[in-house]
Design a protein around this motif. Structure first.
Motif, mmCIF file in Angstrom:
data_model
loop_
_atom_site.group_PDB
_atom_site.id
_atom_site.type_symbol
_atom_site.label_atom_id
_atom_site.label_comp_id
_atom_site.label_asym_id
_atom_site.label_seq_id
_atom_site.Cartn_x
_atom_site.Cartn_y
_atom_site.Cartn_z
ATOM 1 N N ARG A 154 0.833 -1.204 0.000
ATOM 2 C CA ARG A 154 0.000 0.000 0.000
ATOM 3 C C ARG A 154 0.872 1.259 0.000
ATOM 4 N NH1 ARG A 154 -5.077 -0.461 -0.034
ATOM 5 N NH2 ARG A 154 -6.128 -2.288 0.772
ATOM 6 N N LEU A 155 0.337 2.330 -0.556
ATOM 7 C CA LEU A 155 1.017 3.620 -0.500
ATOM 8 C C LEU A 155 1.223 4.028 0.948
ATOM 9 C CD1 LEU A 155 2.052 6.308 -1.793
ATOM 10 C CD2 LEU A 155 -0.279 7.160 -1.418
ATOM 11 N N TYR A 156 0.174 3.915 1.751
ATOM 12 C CA TYR A 156 0.251 4.363 3.141
ATOM 13 C C TYR A 156 -0.545 3.404 4.000
ATOM 14 C CZ TYR A 156 0.016 7.452 7.193
ATOM 15 O OH TYR A 156 0.141 7.992 8.454
ATOM 16 N N SER A 157 0.094 2.880 5.016
ATOM 17 C CA SER A 157 -0.571 1.970 5.930
ATOM 18 C C SER A 157 -0.066 2.241 7.333
ATOM 19 C CB SER A 157 -0.284 0.518 5.530
ATOM 20 O OG SER A 157 -0.931 -0.358 6.412
ATOM 21 N N LYS A 158 -0.954 2.680 8.183
ATOM 22 C CA LYS A 158 -0.597 2.948 9.570
ATOM 23 C C LYS A 158 -1.817 2.599 10.414
ATOM 24 C CE LYS A 158 1.824 6.155 12.418
ATOM 25 N NZ LYS A 158 2.702 7.244 12.479
ATOM 26 N N PRO A 159 -1.989 1.306 10.746
ATOM 27 C CA PRO A 159 -3.196 0.851 11.431
ATOM 28 C C PRO A 159 -3.529 1.605 12.718
ATOM 29 C CG PRO A 159 -1.914 -1.014 10.678
ATOM 30 C CD PRO A 159 -1.085 0.218 10.443
ATOM 31 N N ASP A 160 -2.528 2.021 13.470
ATOM 32 C CA ASP A 160 -2.796 2.705 14.732
ATOM 33 C C ASP A 160 -2.729 4.231 14.603
ATOM 34 O OD1 ASP A 160 -0.106 2.899 14.265
ATOM 35 O OD2 ASP A 160 0.499 2.439 16.310
ATOM 36 N N GLY A 161 -2.609 4.728 13.377
ATOM 37 C CA GLY A 161 -2.431 6.158 13.168
ATOM 38 C C GLY A 161 -3.739 6.916 13.072
ATOM 39 N N THR A 162 -3.626 8.211 13.217
ATOM 40 C CA THR A 162 -4.779 9.078 13.030
ATOM 41 C C THR A 162 -4.761 9.570 11.583
ATOM 42 O OG1 THR A 162 -3.498 10.979 13.762
ATOM 43 C CG2 THR A 162 -4.782 9.847 15.437
ATOM 44 N N PRO A 163 -5.918 9.936 11.046
ATOM 45 C CA PRO A 163 -5.956 10.414 9.658
ATOM 46 C C PRO A 163 -5.061 11.642 9.463
ATOM 47 C CG PRO A 163 -8.177 9.994 10.468
ATOM 48 C CD PRO A 163 -7.251 9.876 11.646
ATOM 49 N N ILE A 164 -4.449 11.711 8.308
ATOM 50 C CA ILE A 164 -3.639 12.871 7.937
ATOM 51 C C ILE A 164 -4.433 13.632 6.883
ATOM 52 C CG2 ILE A 164 -1.522 13.638 6.808
ATOM 53 C CD1 ILE A 164 -0.124 11.265 8.093
ATOM 54 N N ARG A 165 -4.839 14.836 7.223
ATOM 55 C CA ARG A 165 -5.621 15.652 6.288
ATOM 56 C C ARG A 165 -4.696 16.232 5.236
ATOM 57 N NH1 ARG A 165 -10.777 17.554 8.088
ATOM 58 N NH2 ARG A 165 -10.848 18.233 5.911
ATOM 59 N N LEU A 166 -5.185 16.298 4.019
ATOM 60 C CA LEU A 166 -4.428 16.827 2.894
ATOM 61 C C LEU A 166 -5.217 17.963 2.260
ATOM 62 C CD1 LEU A 166 -3.574 13.375 1.295
ATOM 63 C CD2 LEU A 166 -2.118 14.709 2.829
ATOM 64 N N THR A 167 -4.533 18.833 1.555
ATOM 65 C CA THR A 167 -5.211 19.883 0.824
ATOM 66 C C THR A 167 -4.866 19.773 -0.656
ATOM 67 O OG1 THR A 167 -5.622 22.263 0.711
ATOM 68 C CG2 THR A 167 -3.383 21.598 1.208
ATOM 69 N N PRO A 168 -5.857 19.876 -1.525
ATOM 70 C CA PRO A 168 -5.571 19.826 -2.965
ATOM 71 C C PRO A 168 -4.683 20.998 -3.369
ATOM 72 C CG PRO A 168 -7.928 19.611 -2.532
ATOM 73 C CD PRO A 168 -7.277 20.003 -1.253
ATOM 74 N N LEU A 169 -3.911 20.827 -4.433
ATOM 75 C CA LEU A 169 -3.015 21.882 -4.886
ATOM 76 C C LEU A 169 -3.616 22.748 -5.989
ATOM 77 C CD1 LEU A 169 0.395 20.020 -4.750
ATOM 78 C CD2 LEU A 169 -0.527 21.714 -3.176
ATOM 79 N N ALA A 170 -4.899 22.593 -6.272
ATOM 80 C CA ALA A 170 -5.557 23.426 -7.278
ATOM 81 C C ALA A 170 -5.971 24.759 -6.659
ATOM 82 C CB ALA A 170 -6.789 22.704 -7.823
ATOM 83 N N GLU A 171 -6.123 25.789 -7.507
ATOM 84 C CA GLU A 171 -6.590 27.077 -7.010
ATOM 85 C C GLU A 171 -8.000 26.924 -6.450
ATOM 86 O OE1 GLU A 171 -6.188 30.551 -9.438
ATOM 87 O OE2 GLU A 171 -4.400 29.729 -10.395
ATOM 88 N N ASN A 172 -8.305 27.733 -5.428
ATOM 89 C CA ASN A 172 -9.628 27.712 -4.791
ATOM 90 C C ASN A 172 -10.009 26.310 -4.340
ATOM 91 O OD1 ASN A 172 -9.916 30.474 -5.380
ATOM 92 N ND2 ASN A 172 -10.645 29.968 -7.440
ATOM 93 N N SER A 173 -9.038 25.564 -3.827
ATOM 94 C CA SER A 173 -9.307 24.188 -3.427
ATOM 95 C C SER A 173 -10.030 24.142 -2.088
ATOM 96 C CB SER A 173 -8.005 23.400 -3.367
ATOM 97 O OG SER A 173 -7.117 24.012 -2.463
ATOM 98 N N ASP A 174 -10.825 23.125 -1.932
ATOM 99 C CA ASP A 174 -11.608 22.891 -0.735
ATOM 100 C C ASP A 174 -11.040 21.652 -0.050
ATOM 101 O OD1 ASP A 174 -13.500 22.178 1.159
ATOM 102 O OD2 ASP A 174 -15.199 22.211 -0.221
#
Length: 194
Positions: A154-174
């Motif tokens: 998997r790209l990312y696997s951390k069973p005991d981890g908390t979610p990591i929030r990401l932000t899109p790199l497009a203008e006016n991203s939500d």
């Protein structure tokens, strides 16, 4: 300024992969043959841009030792590669490749110095996850292939981890907006000509 943040002297630290729709960057035992046999391709100019902007690569030993691990972008890129391994002494020497047993943050420093202001590409799910946890990843750059592998690395696997929030790199991203991806399965009967 934190390690990995871009300024006039340093490139960015990018964690970049092609991955399956179900989140795998390699099949079982780091098999990446699905990438080549599927005929997948990036948007025009993307790979050329990577080749031009990349100054160094950080990789893991398992990926390096897998078939295809020795030639970034099909051999079109040349430069310093840093391969993290617990056993550098048993690695087969290769041109421009440094095998080392160090903390990933130290390797980022070495790679930034070697990259001479260009970007660093991280080609390892494990090392990328560690660097992400340390706040050293500037950008995650994914190419999602229209395939479901069902098993693998998997790209990312951390069973005991908390979610990591990401932000899109497009203008006016939500930062709460989802990305919609639509596919239909290719049926052997219905789509035999594809």
């Amino acid at each position: 300024m934190a390690i990995g943040q871009s300024d006039e002297r340093h490139g960015r630290v990018l964690w970049s992969f092609m991955m399956s729709l179900d989140g795998f960057v390699a099949g079982p035992n780091h098999d990446m043959g699905w990438m080549w046999t599927g005929g997948y391709r990036a948007e025009p100019g993307v790979i050329r841009g990577y080749i031009e902007r990349t100054g160094a690569i950080i990789a893991g030993r398992d990926g390096w030792d897998s078939p295809g691990g020795h030639s970034p972008w099909g051999g079109a890129w040349r430069g310093p590669i840093f391969v993290l391994t617990h056993h550098p002494e048993d690695a087969e020497p290769a041109e421009n490749v440094t095998f080392l047993h160090r903390e990933p943050a130290e390797v980022v420093q070495l790679a930034l110095a070697a990259a001479a202001g260009k970007d660093i590409m991280v080609f390892s799910p494990n090392i990328g996850a560690q660097l992400l946890g340390l706040g050293l990843i500037d950008e995650i750059d994914l190419h999602i292939a229209p395939v479901l592998l069902g098993d693998g690395i998997r790209l990312y696997s951390k069973p005991d981890g908390t979610p990591i929030r990401l932000t899109p790199l497009a203008e006016n991203s939500d930062t709460t907006s989802t990305v919609r991806v639509r596919y239909r399965p290719i049926s052997r009967n219905r789509d035999a000509d594809i």
